[in-house]
Design a protein around this motif. Structure first.
Motif, short mmCIF file in Angstrom:
data_model
loop_
_atom_site.label_atom_id
_atom_site.label_comp_id
_atom_site.label_asym_id
_atom_site.label_seq_id
_atom_site.Cartn_x
_atom_site.Cartn_y
_atom_site.Cartn_z
N GLY A 106 16.27 5.00 -2.36
CA GLY A 106 15.50 6.19 -2.79
C GLY A 106 14.11 5.86 -3.26
N ASP A 107 14.03 4.54 -3.51
CA ASP A 107 13.14 4.12 -4.57
C ASP A 107 11.80 4.69 -3.40
N GLU A 108 10.96 4.91 -4.36
CA GLU A 108 9.41 5.11 -4.40
C GLU A 108 8.42 4.06 -4.16
N ILE A 109 8.30 3.68 -2.92
CA ILE A 109 6.56 2.51 -3.04
C ILE A 109 5.46 2.33 -3.02
N SER A 110 4.51 2.04 -3.91
CA SER A 110 3.02 2.24 -3.30
C SER A 110 2.47 1.50 -3.22
N ILE A 111 0.86 0.79 -3.10
CA ILE A 111 0.38 -0.31 -3.00
C ILE A 111 -1.04 0.99 -4.19
N ALA A 112 -2.04 0.25 -5.08
CA ALA A 112 -3.18 0.72 -5.22
C ALA A 112 -4.19 -0.60 -5.44
N TYR A 113 -5.30 -0.44 -4.90
CA TYR A 113 -6.40 -0.94 -4.61
C TYR A 113 -7.20 -1.12 -6.13
N SER A 114 -8.00 -1.63 -7.14
CA SER A 114 -8.62 -2.05 -8.03
C SER A 114 -9.16 -2.57 -7.84
N SER A 115 -10.83 -2.42 -7.76
CA SER A 115 -12.27 -2.65 -8.05
C SER A 115 -13.18 -2.97 -9.22
N THR A 116 -14.08 -3.45 -10.03
CA THR A 116 -14.77 -3.42 -11.05
C THR A 116 -16.01 -2.60 -10.86
N VAL A 117 -16.20 -2.55 -9.65
CA VAL A 117 -17.06 -1.74 -9.38
C VAL A 117 -16.61 -0.97 -8.74
N LYS A 118 -17.81 0.24 -8.06
CA LYS A 118 -17.19 1.14 -7.63
C LYS A 118 -18.15 2.02 -6.71
N THR A 119 -19.70 2.03 -7.13
CA THR A 119 -21.28 2.10 -6.32
C THR A 119 -22.03 1.02 -6.27
N LYS A 120 -22.55 1.29 -4.67
CA LYS A 120 -23.50 0.25 -4.49
C LYS A 120 -24.86 0.13 -6.04
N GLN A 121 -25.22 1.00 -6.81
CA GLN A 121 -25.86 0.57 -8.09
C GLN A 121 -25.37 -0.11 -8.77
N ARG B 274 3.67 -1.12 -6.58
CA ARG B 274 4.38 -0.43 -7.66
C ARG B 274 5.98 -0.14 -6.52
N ILE B 275 7.00 -0.22 -7.61
CA ILE B 275 8.65 0.43 -7.22
C ILE B 275 8.44 1.11 -8.43
N ASN B 276 8.66 2.51 -7.16
CA ASN B 276 9.01 3.89 -8.85
C ASN B 276 7.72 3.09 -10.02
N GLY B 277 7.10 3.32 -9.69
CA GLY B 277 5.41 3.64 -10.65
C GLY B 277 5.67 2.80 -11.51
N GLN B 278 6.42 1.35 -11.12
CA GLN B 278 6.26 0.19 -12.01
C GLN B 278 5.58 -0.58 -11.51
N ARG C 126 10.61 -8.99 -1.71
CA ARG C 126 10.40 -9.14 -0.23
C ARG C 126 10.53 -8.26 0.83
N THR C 127 11.55 -7.09 0.28
CA THR C 127 11.85 -5.75 1.39
C THR C 127 10.21 -5.21 1.17
N ILE C 128 9.89 -5.01 -0.23
CA ILE C 128 8.39 -4.34 0.27
C ILE C 128 7.29 -4.99 1.02
N ILE C 129 6.83 -6.62 0.57
CA ILE C 129 6.61 -6.96 1.77
C ILE C 129 6.02 -6.71 3.23
N PHE C 130 7.98 -7.05 3.28
CA PHE C 130 8.01 -6.69 4.70
C PHE C 130 7.94 -5.32 5.55
N ALA C 131 8.82 -3.87 4.62
CA ALA C 131 7.95 -3.05 4.22
C ALA C 131 6.23 -2.43 4.92
#
Length: 172
Positions: free
Chosen positions: A47-62, A91-95, A107-112
């Protein structure tokens, strides 16, 4: 047209392109996040919870234009603004998976993620995908090794896979 006006137009075009790129990447990651846990649980059986987060230093065109202008004023031979400064965290279970996941879990995360991306590509293109997977099942325990070939990505796609385990190649 003056050089300053041309430079400003170029910066605005870059800002527009970078902003579109960020939005596209975030939308793709959101779509992968909707599918990744299903594939991960099929392979791992937990039941592990997997997630991906994308981060960028800038958010707007300005912000992009402002950073590009600042870089031009200090005459850097490189840019600190752009996709090379963005990051994707698994992330796996928030970590953060990089520091907490075992090699088999990684490896399982990458294949998923790959399986989720293939599902999205199949839907978008409405065509099969040709995959070459090199030693994808190394560092997996026996149950994950068997399940990785039963995720369903080979149902409508052509999959070529190499492995060092002769037994797996006979059963896959």
């Amino acid at each position: 047209m003056s050089n300053d006006l041309i430079t400003l137009q170029a910066m605005l075009l870059m800002a527009e392109t970078l902003n579109f790129s960020q939005t596209f990447k975030q939308n793709l990651i959101d779509e992968i996040n909707q599918k990744i846990n299903d594939y991960y649980s099929r392979i791992a059986g937990d039941g592990d919870e997997i997630s991906i987060a994308y981060s960028s230093t800038v958010k707007t065109k300005q912000q992009i234009v402002s950073m590009l202008d600042e870089e031009q004023n200090i005459n850097l031979p490189f840019t600190r603004t752009g996709p090379q400064t963005h990051d994707i965290k698994f992330r796996i279970n928030g970590q953060v998976a990089k520091t907490t996941a075992s090699r088999g879990e990684s490896r399982t995360i990458i294949f998923a993620v790959l399986a989720a991306m293939i599902e999205i590509i199949n839907y978008q293109l409405r065509k099969p995908v040709y995959l070459i997977l090199d030693d994808i099942d190394s560092e997996l325990d026996d149950s994950r090794r068997k399940m990785i070939y039963q995720t369903g990505i080979s149902n409508q796609n052509q999959v070529f896979s190499t492995t060092v385990d002769a037994e797996t190649s006979r059963t896959a």
